[in-house]
Design a protein around this motif. Structure first.
Motif, mmCIF file in Angstrom:
data_model
loop_
_atom_site.group_PDB
_atom_site.id
_atom_site.type_symbol
_atom_site.label_atom_id
_atom_site.label_comp_id
_atom_site.label_asym_id
_atom_site.label_seq_id
_atom_site.Cartn_x
_atom_site.Cartn_y
_atom_site.Cartn_z
ATOM 1 N N ASP A 13 0.802 -1.123 -0.311
ATOM 2 C CA ASP A 13 -0.039 0.196 -0.096
ATOM 3 C C ASP A 13 1.010 0.941 0.142
ATOM 4 O O ASP A 13 1.874 0.874 0.530
ATOM 5 C CB ASP A 13 -0.897 0.059 1.446
ATOM 6 C CG ASP A 13 -2.084 1.193 1.767
ATOM 7 O OD1 ASP A 13 -2.077 1.781 0.245
ATOM 8 O OD2 ASP A 13 -2.331 1.593 2.710
ATOM 9 N N LEU A 14 1.150 2.307 0.004
ATOM 10 C CA LEU A 14 1.061 3.127 -0.488
ATOM 11 C C LEU A 14 1.224 4.498 1.056
ATOM 12 O O LEU A 14 1.558 4.728 1.927
ATOM 13 C CB LEU A 14 1.406 4.332 -1.307
ATOM 14 C CG LEU A 14 1.737 6.352 -2.026
ATOM 15 C CD1 LEU A 14 3.108 4.794 -1.907
ATOM 16 C CD2 LEU A 14 0.815 6.074 -3.328
ATOM 17 N N ASP A 15 -0.583 4.543 0.860
ATOM 18 C CA ASP A 15 -0.832 6.040 1.924
ATOM 19 C C ASP A 15 -0.389 5.228 3.672
ATOM 20 O O ASP A 15 -1.213 3.920 3.965
ATOM 21 C CB ASP A 15 -1.838 6.469 1.971
ATOM 22 C CG ASP A 15 -1.977 6.627 0.378
ATOM 23 O OD1 ASP A 15 -1.478 7.770 0.078
ATOM 24 O OD2 ASP A 15 -2.978 7.133 0.626
ATOM 25 N N GLY A 16 0.030 5.554 4.266
ATOM 26 C CA GLY A 16 0.952 5.104 5.817
ATOM 27 C C GLY A 16 1.559 3.950 5.648
ATOM 28 O O GLY A 16 1.662 3.089 6.462
ATOM 29 N N VAL A 17 1.688 3.837 4.502
ATOM 30 C CA VAL A 17 3.362 3.183 4.914
ATOM 31 C C VAL A 17 4.386 2.627 3.901
ATOM 32 O O VAL A 17 5.451 3.074 4.643
ATOM 33 C CB VAL A 17 2.707 1.392 4.207
ATOM 34 C CG1 VAL A 17 3.775 -0.502 3.414
ATOM 35 C CG2 VAL A 17 1.363 0.451 4.432
ATOM 36 N N ILE A 18 4.089 3.132 2.846
ATOM 37 C CA ILE A 18 5.839 3.737 1.855
ATOM 38 C C ILE A 18 5.530 5.675 2.600
ATOM 39 O O ILE A 18 6.613 5.962 2.836
ATOM 40 C CB ILE A 18 5.555 3.881 0.679
ATOM 41 C CG1 ILE A 18 6.159 2.346 0.149
ATOM 42 C CG2 ILE A 18 6.635 4.731 0.179
ATOM 43 C CD1 ILE A 18 5.281 2.349 -1.279
ATOM 44 N N ASP A 20 4.419 9.310 4.583
ATOM 45 C CA ASP A 20 3.325 9.316 5.033
ATOM 46 C C ASP A 20 1.798 10.577 4.304
ATOM 47 O O ASP A 20 1.892 11.261 4.281
ATOM 48 C CB ASP A 20 3.269 10.045 6.534
ATOM 49 C CG ASP A 20 1.970 10.742 7.867
ATOM 50 O OD1 ASP A 20 0.697 10.266 7.035
ATOM 51 O OD2 ASP A 20 2.131 11.206 8.098
ATOM 52 N N THR A 21 1.301 10.099 3.502
ATOM 53 C CA THR A 21 0.232 11.245 2.313
ATOM 54 C C THR A 21 -0.687 10.776 3.085
ATOM 55 O O THR A 21 -1.383 12.327 2.773
ATOM 56 C CB THR A 21 -0.042 10.474 1.208
ATOM 57 O OG1 THR A 21 -0.624 8.591 1.603
ATOM 58 C CG2 THR A 21 1.278 10.397 0.355
ATOM 59 N N SER A 22 -1.331 10.872 4.170
ATOM 60 C CA SER A 22 -2.741 10.529 4.575
ATOM 61 C C SER A 22 -2.862 12.158 5.686
ATOM 62 O O SER A 22 -3.619 12.799 5.229
ATOM 63 C CB SER A 22 -2.843 9.171 5.828
ATOM 64 O OG SER A 22 -1.652 9.885 7.277
ATOM 65 N N ILE A 23 -1.561 12.722 5.214
ATOM 66 C CA ILE A 23 -2.330 13.608 6.410
ATOM 67 C C ILE A 23 -2.503 14.638 5.898
ATOM 68 O O ILE A 23 -3.298 15.846 5.681
ATOM 69 C CB ILE A 23 -0.536 14.201 6.958
ATOM 70 C CG1 ILE A 23 -0.708 15.805 7.828
ATOM 71 C CG2 ILE A 23 0.781 14.596 5.636
ATOM 72 C CD1 ILE A 23 0.256 16.411 8.244
ATOM 73 N N TYR A 24 -1.477 14.703 3.882
ATOM 74 C CA TYR A 24 -2.399 15.721 2.648
ATOM 75 C C TYR A 24 -3.846 15.450 2.765
ATOM 76 O O TYR A 24 -5.164 15.833 1.677
ATOM 77 C CB TYR A 24 -1.845 15.377 1.858
ATOM 78 C CG TYR A 24 0.195 15.892 1.903
ATOM 79 C CD1 TYR A 24 0.550 17.380 2.122
ATOM 80 C CD2 TYR A 24 0.941 14.735 1.955
ATOM 81 C CE1 TYR A 24 1.816 17.593 1.946
ATOM 82 C CE2 TYR A 24 2.247 15.313 2.227
ATOM 83 C CZ TYR A 24 2.671 16.575 2.341
ATOM 84 O OH TYR A 24 3.992 17.318 2.987
ATOM 85 N N ASP A 94 8.503 15.468 -0.805
ATOM 86 C CA ASP A 94 9.719 15.088 -1.702
ATOM 87 C C ASP A 94 10.186 14.072 -0.176
ATOM 88 O O ASP A 94 9.528 13.625 0.000
ATOM 89 C CB ASP A 94 10.692 16.444 -1.047
ATOM 90 C CG ASP A 94 11.120 16.910 0.294
ATOM 91 O OD1 ASP A 94 10.936 16.266 1.414
ATOM 92 O OD2 ASP A 94 11.623 18.255 0.388
ATOM 93 N N ALA A 95 11.395 13.604 -0.159
ATOM 94 C CA ALA A 95 11.761 12.506 -0.140
ATOM 95 C C ALA A 95 11.084 12.490 1.663
ATOM 96 O O ALA A 95 11.846 10.799 2.076
ATOM 97 C CB ALA A 95 12.728 12.060 -0.155
ATOM 98 N N SER A 96 11.715 13.431 1.856
ATOM 99 C CA SER A 96 11.584 13.529 3.402
ATOM 100 C C SER A 96 10.347 12.584 4.190
ATOM 101 O O SER A 96 9.966 12.583 5.182
ATOM 102 C CB SER A 96 11.476 15.377 3.949
ATOM 103 O OG SER A 96 10.743 16.049 3.551
ATOM 104 N N ALA A 97 9.268 13.068 3.279
ATOM 105 C CA ALA A 97 8.217 12.384 3.372
ATOM 106 C C ALA A 97 8.254 10.762 3.658
ATOM 107 O O ALA A 97 7.201 10.380 3.593
ATOM 108 C CB ALA A 97 6.886 12.597 3.017
ATOM 109 N N ILE A 98 9.168 10.777 3.028
ATOM 110 C CA ILE A 98 9.350 8.836 2.887
ATOM 111 C C ILE A 98 9.179 8.541 4.596
ATOM 112 O O ILE A 98 10.293 8.950 5.269
ATOM 113 C CB ILE A 98 10.418 8.357 2.306
ATOM 114 C CG1 ILE A 98 10.639 8.411 1.008
ATOM 115 C CG2 ILE A 98 10.631 6.599 2.405
ATOM 116 C CD1 ILE A 98 11.643 8.385 0.431
ATOM 117 N N LEU A 99 8.435 7.539 5.043
ATOM 118 C CA LEU A 99 8.439 6.758 6.185
ATOM 119 C C LEU A 99 9.953 5.936 7.012
ATOM 120 O O LEU A 99 10.572 5.478 6.539
ATOM 121 C CB LEU A 99 7.341 5.389 6.452
ATOM 122 C CG LEU A 99 6.252 6.794 6.488
ATOM 123 C CD1 LEU A 99 4.777 5.277 6.151
ATOM 124 C CD2 LEU A 99 6.054 7.469 7.836
#
Length: 223
Positions: A13-18, A20-24, A94-99
Motif C-alpha cells: 500500500d502507499l499511504d501510511g506504509v511508504i 505519510d500522505t494521509s496527512i495531505y 519530497d523524499a523527507s516524507a518517506i517513512l
C-alpha cells in the motif's frame, strides 16, 4: 501461515506504509467536509484510510446525514475538488516524507531479488512516487481505474500478485488500514499490518511502525 522461503514478492500500500500522505488526504478531505457542513472527527478521518475517493466522499456524506443530498454529478464535482486540493498540498512533498526504514527495506528487497508492486487505491500514486524518488522501484502498479471493487475487497491485492506473475501465497501484502488487511487476507496473501495491533488485529504479522519492517523481523515473526 507461509514459510519465509516461499515468499517471492511484496505488494505495498502507499499511504501510511511508504510515506505519510494521509496527512495531505486528511487536510483535503477536511476542507471539503467543512464546506459541505459535515463535522470532521478523528473517527471519520480514520475510516477514510485506504478507501477510494468516491467511497470516502460517501462516508463523509453519510456521517453528516447527507447521503441523498447530492446527485452523482455533484458528487463527482466534489470528489474532483478534493483531488485538486490534495494535489496542491502535495507540491511540497519530497523524499523527507518517506517513512522511517522504508528506503532501507526497499533496497534490501531489491538486493535479495524480491519482486515489488504497488496496490494503492490512489489514482495519484504515480505522482507521489515521483515526488518521493521511488518510482523506479515500483514499475509494477495496480491501476485503480481498472478495478471493480475497492478495499476491503481482495481484488486490488490479488491483482498486485498477478502483475508480478506470482501466486498469492508467494506474496506479502503490507497495509496500515483495517480495510487493507481484510483485502490482503481475502487475496490469500501473508498480511503485515503497520500500526496499532489492537486495530489491525486481523494481520498475520504486526509491526507498530515502519522502522521495524525488515526481512529479518519478518523471518523471526514467521518462526
Amino acid at each position: 501461515m507461509v514459510n519465509f522461503e516461499q515468499i517471492k514478492g511484496f505488494v505495498f500500500d502507499l499511504d501510511g506504509v511508504i510515506a505519510d500522505t494521509s496527512i495531505y488526504h486528511s487536510k483535503a478531505w477536511r476542507q471539503l467536509a467543512e464546506e459541505l457542513g459535515v463535522t470532521w472527527t478523528t473517527e471519520l478521518s480514520n475510516n477514510l484510510k485506504g478507501v477510494s475517493r468516491m467511497d470516502s466522499l460517501n462516508l463523509i456524506l453519510k456521517a453528516g446525514g447527507k447521503e441523498s443530498a447530492y446527485t452523482e454529478e455533484e458528487k463527482e464535482h466534489y470528489a474532483t475538488e478534493k483531488n485538486t486540493n490534495y494535489l496542491n498540498l502535495l507540491k511540497d512533498m519530497d523524499a523527507s516524507a518517506i517513512l522511517p526504514g522504508i528506503n532501507d527495506f526497499i533496497e534490501d528487497l531489491k538486493r535479495h531479488d524480491y519482486k515489488l508492486s504497488l496496490a494503492s487505491a490512489s489514482k495519484n500514486s504515480p505522482l507521489v512516487l515521483e515526488q518521493l524518488g521511488l518510482a523506479k522501484y515500483f514499475e509494477k502498479r495496480v491501476d485503480p481505474a481498472t478495478l471493480k471493487h475497492g478495499k476491503p475487497d481482495p481484488e486490488i491485492f490479488a491483482r498486485g500478485a498477478e502483475i508480478l506473475g506470482l501466486k498469492p501465497e508467494e506474496c506479502v501484502g503490507i497495509e496500515d488500514a483495517t480495510a487493507g488487511i481484510k483485502s490482503i487476507n481475502g487475496a490469500s496473501e501473508l498480511s503485515i499490518g503497520i500500526g496499532d495491533p489492537k486495530i489491525l488485529n486481523e494481520a498475520d504479522i504486526n509491526f507498530t511502525d515502519t522502522s521495524k519492517l525488515t526481512l529479518e523481523n519478518i523471518k523471526q515473526a514467521l518462526k
